[in-house]
Design a protein around this motif. Structure first.
Motif, PDB file in Angstrom:
ATOM      1  N   THR A 137     -12.094   6.174  16.891  1.00  9.33           N
ATOM      2  CA  THR A 137     -11.117   5.104  17.120  1.00  9.33           C
ATOM      3  C   THR A 137     -11.659   3.766  16.645  1.00  9.33           C
ATOM      4  O   THR A 137     -10.946   2.969  16.015  1.00  9.33           O
ATOM      5  N   VAL A 138     -12.926   3.496  16.944  1.00 10.86           N
ATOM      6  CA  VAL A 138     -13.555   2.245  16.508  1.00 10.86           C
ATOM      7  C   VAL A 138     -13.541   2.147  14.981  1.00 10.86           C
ATOM      8  O   VAL A 138     -13.192   1.111  14.405  1.00 10.86           O
ATOM      9  N   ILE A 139     -13.904   3.232  14.316  1.00 16.61           N
ATOM     10  CA  ILE A 139     -13.960   3.237  12.846  1.00 16.61           C
ATOM     11  C   ILE A 139     -12.563   3.050  12.253  1.00 16.61           C
ATOM     12  O   ILE A 139     -12.368   2.245  11.331  1.00 16.61           O
ATOM     13  N   LEU A 140     -11.575   3.766  12.790  1.00 12.73           N
ATOM     14  CA  LEU A 140     -10.211   3.653  12.278  1.00 12.73           C
ATOM     15  C   LEU A 140      -9.644   2.253  12.507  1.00 12.73           C
ATOM     16  O   LEU A 140      -8.981   1.689  11.628  1.00 12.73           O
ATOM     17  N   PHE A 141      -9.904   1.690  13.691  1.00 12.78           N
ATOM     18  CA  PHE A 141      -9.411   0.342  13.998  1.00 12.78           C
ATOM     19  C   PHE A 141     -10.000  -0.672  13.023  1.00 12.78           C
ATOM     20  O   PHE A 141      -9.291  -1.537  12.499  1.00 12.78           O
ATOM     21  N   ARG A 142     -11.307  -0.583  12.772  1.00 12.85           N
ATOM     22  CA  ARG A 142     -11.964  -1.530  11.865  1.00 12.85           C
ATOM     23  C   ARG A 142     -11.393  -1.434  10.456  1.00 12.85           C
ATOM     24  O   ARG A 142     -11.134  -2.449   9.806  1.00 12.85           O
ATOM     25  N   GLU A 143     -11.187  -0.201   9.974  1.00 14.40           N
ATOM     26  CA  GLU A 143     -10.686  -0.031   8.616  1.00 14.40           C
ATOM     27  C   GLU A 143      -9.286  -0.633   8.471  1.00 14.40           C
ATOM     28  O   GLU A 143      -8.983  -1.287   7.466  1.00 14.40           O
ATOM     29  N   ILE A 144      -8.434  -0.421   9.474  1.00 12.89           N
ATOM     30  CA  ILE A 144      -7.078  -0.982   9.434  1.00 12.89           C
ATOM     31  C   ILE A 144      -7.129  -2.507   9.525  1.00 12.89           C
ATOM     32  O   ILE A 144      -6.439  -3.212   8.780  1.00 12.89           O
ATOM     33  N   PHE A 145      -7.978  -3.026  10.419  1.00  7.79           N
ATOM     34  CA  PHE A 145      -8.083  -4.467  10.626  1.00  7.79           C
ATOM     35  C   PHE A 145      -8.574  -5.168   9.356  1.00  7.79           C
ATOM     36  O   PHE A 145      -7.985  -6.157   8.906  1.00  7.79           O
ATOM     37  N   VAL A 146      -9.650  -4.652   8.772  1.00 10.15           N
ATOM     38  CA  VAL A 146     -10.229  -5.284   7.584  1.00 10.15           C
ATOM     39  C   VAL A 146      -9.286  -5.141   6.386  1.00 10.15           C
ATOM     40  O   VAL A 146      -9.128  -6.073   5.598  1.00 10.15           O
ATOM     41  N   SER A 147      -8.641  -3.979   6.246  1.00  7.55           N
ATOM     42  CA  SER A 147      -7.698  -3.786   5.140  1.00  7.55           C
ATOM     43  C   SER A 147      -6.533  -4.771   5.250  1.00  7.55           C
ATOM     44  O   SER A 147      -6.099  -5.350   4.238  1.00  7.55           O
ATOM     45  N   GLY A 148      -6.028  -4.962   6.462  1.00  7.42           N
ATOM     46  CA  GLY A 148      -4.953  -5.922   6.668  1.00  7.42           C
ATOM     47  C   GLY A 148      -5.384  -7.339   6.363  1.00  7.42           C
ATOM     48  O   GLY A 148      -4.636  -8.123   5.772  1.00  7.42           O
ATOM     49  N   MET A 149      -6.626  -7.683   6.753  1.00  3.71           N
ATOM     50  CA  MET A 149      -7.137  -9.021   6.489  1.00  3.71           C
ATOM     51  C   MET A 149      -7.356  -9.239   4.996  1.00  3.71           C
ATOM     52  O   MET A 149      -7.078 -10.313   4.460  1.00  3.71           O
ATOM     53  N   ARG A 150      -7.844  -8.216   4.304  1.00  3.23           N
ATOM     54  CA  ARG A 150      -8.015  -8.308   2.848  1.00  3.23           C
ATOM     55  C   ARG A 150      -6.670  -8.534   2.156  1.00  3.23           C
ATOM     56  O   ARG A 150      -6.559  -9.345   1.227  1.00  3.23           O
ATOM     57  N   GLU A 151      -5.650  -7.820   2.623  1.00  2.00           N
ATOM     58  CA  GLU A 151      -4.329  -7.980   2.023  1.00  2.00           C
ATOM     59  C   GLU A 151      -3.795  -9.382   2.249  1.00  2.00           C
ATOM     60  O   GLU A 151      -3.199  -9.995   1.355  1.00  2.00           O
ATOM     61  N   PHE A 152      -4.018  -9.935   3.433  1.00  2.68           N
ATOM     62  CA  PHE A 152      -3.548 -11.284   3.743  1.00  2.68           C
ATOM     63  C   PHE A 152      -4.286 -12.335   2.917  1.00  2.68           C
ATOM     64  O   PHE A 152      -3.674 -13.288   2.427  1.00  2.68           O
ATOM     65  N   LEU A 153      -5.592 -12.153   2.742  1.00  2.00           N
ATOM     66  CA  LEU A 153      -6.386 -13.139   2.010  1.00  2.00           C
ATOM     67  C   LEU A 153      -6.114 -13.110   0.515  1.00  2.00           C
ATOM     68  O   LEU A 153      -6.354 -14.099  -0.176  1.00  2.00           O
ATOM     69  N   GLY A 154      -5.639 -11.991   0.010  1.00  2.00           N
ATOM     70  CA  GLY A 154      -5.295 -11.907  -1.406  1.00  2.00           C
ATOM     71  C   GLY A 154      -6.500 -12.085  -2.305  1.00  2.00           C
ATOM     72  O   GLY A 154      -7.516 -11.410  -2.158  1.00  2.00           O
TER      73      GLY A 154
END
Length: 226
Positions: free
Chosen positions: A103-120
Motif C-alpha cells: 500500500t505504501v509503495i502504490l500510494f507513493r507511485e500514484i502521488f509522485v506520478s500525479g505531482m509530476r503530471e501537475f508540474l509538467g
C-alpha cells in the motif's frame, strides 16, 4: 519516434507487466508462479540493459525517456497487486506483512506520478536520485523472491497432499526419511518468505524517503504567488 534496440527492450518490458498477471489466468499454480517469476526477472534484467545500451550506443530518445519509468512502475504495481491477492488465498483476510508495504509503495507511485503530471515541464528538472534507484532495485528483488516463494510453497503443498498429513508429520519430525525433499521445499518456502517480506519493507521505507525528497524539491514550484 526512433525504434532503437533499447526502446524495443523498454516496450517489451512494458508489455510484460500485464503478462505477469495474465499467467495466473491461463495456467495453474505452481506453473503460473514459474512463468510469472521468469517473466518478471527477464523484464527486470532489460530494465538495466536498455538504459545501459542507450547510453553506450548514444541512442537515448524521448520515447525511451517517457516509457522507461512507466514500464518500471507498471511492472512493480501489477506484480504487487498479484502478490497481495495471492497472499489472501485460503485466508479470510489479506496478509498485513504484504498489504501494508504494498500500500505504501502504490500510494507513493500514484502521488509522485500525479505531482509530476501537475508540474509538467518543471518535473524534468527534478532528477532521479541514487536512493530512488536503490528503491527500485529493492522492489524488483523483493517481488522476484516472493514469486519464488509461491513456487516452493506449491511444490511443498503438492508433495504434502500426496503423502498425507500423518506421513508429512513423521517426515518433518525426522521419524521417516525425506525421500522427496519435503524439508527442502519447506525451508525454501520459509526462507524466501522472510527475505521477500524483509526486502519489501525495506523498499517501502526507501519509497517513503524518496517520495518525501521529491515532494520537498517540488514545494518551491507549488507555492502560490504573493
Amino acid at each position: 519516434m526512433r525504434w532503437t534496440i533499447p526502446n524495443i527492450l523498454t516496450v517489451l518490458r512494458l508489455l510484460a507487466a500485464p503478462g505477469v498477471a495474465v499467467m495466473f489466468l491461463y495456467f495453474n499454480r505452481p506453473i503460473a508462479d514459474w512463468f510469472a517469476l521468469v517473466l518478471f526477472i527477464a523484464a527486470a534484467i532489460t530494465d538495466w540493459f536498455d538504459g545501459y545500451l542507450a547510453r553506450a550506443w548514444k541512442q537515448e530518445t524521448k520515447l525511451g525517456a517517457m516509457l522507461d519509468p512507466i514500464a518500471d512502475k507498471a511492472m512493480v504495481v501489477i506484480a504487487l497487486c498479484v502478490i497481495a491477492g495471492l497472499s489472501s488465498f485460503g485466508r479470510e483476510v489479506m496478509d498485513p506483512w504484504i498489504l501494508l508495504p504494498a500500500t505504501v509503495i502504490l500510494f507513493r507511485e500514484i502521488f509522485v506520478s500525479g505531482m509530476r503530471e501537475f508540474l509538467g515541464d518543471v518535473a524534468g528538472t527534478l532528477k532521479v536520485t541514487g536512493l530512488a534507484k536503490w528503491k527500485t532495485t529493492a522492489q524488483m528483488i523483493a517481488i522476484a523472491v516472493l514469486f519464488a516463494k509461491g513456487v516452493f510453497e506449491h511444490h511443498f503443498l503438492a508433495l504434502a497432499y500426496g503423502l498425507g498429513p500423518d506421513m508429512v508429520e513423521r517426515v518433518l519430525s525426522g521419524q521417516e526419511p525425506d525421500l522427496v525433499g519435503l524439508n527442502t521445499y519447506l525451508t525454501l518456502t520459509n526462507l524466501t518468505w522472510w527475505v521477500g517480506v524483509g526486502l519489501l519493507w525495506i523498499a517501502a521505507i526507501l519509497t517513503l524517503l524518496t517520495g518525501w525528497d521529491y515532494f520537498r524539491k517540488a514545494l518551491p514550484h507549488l507555492k502560490e504567488p504573493l
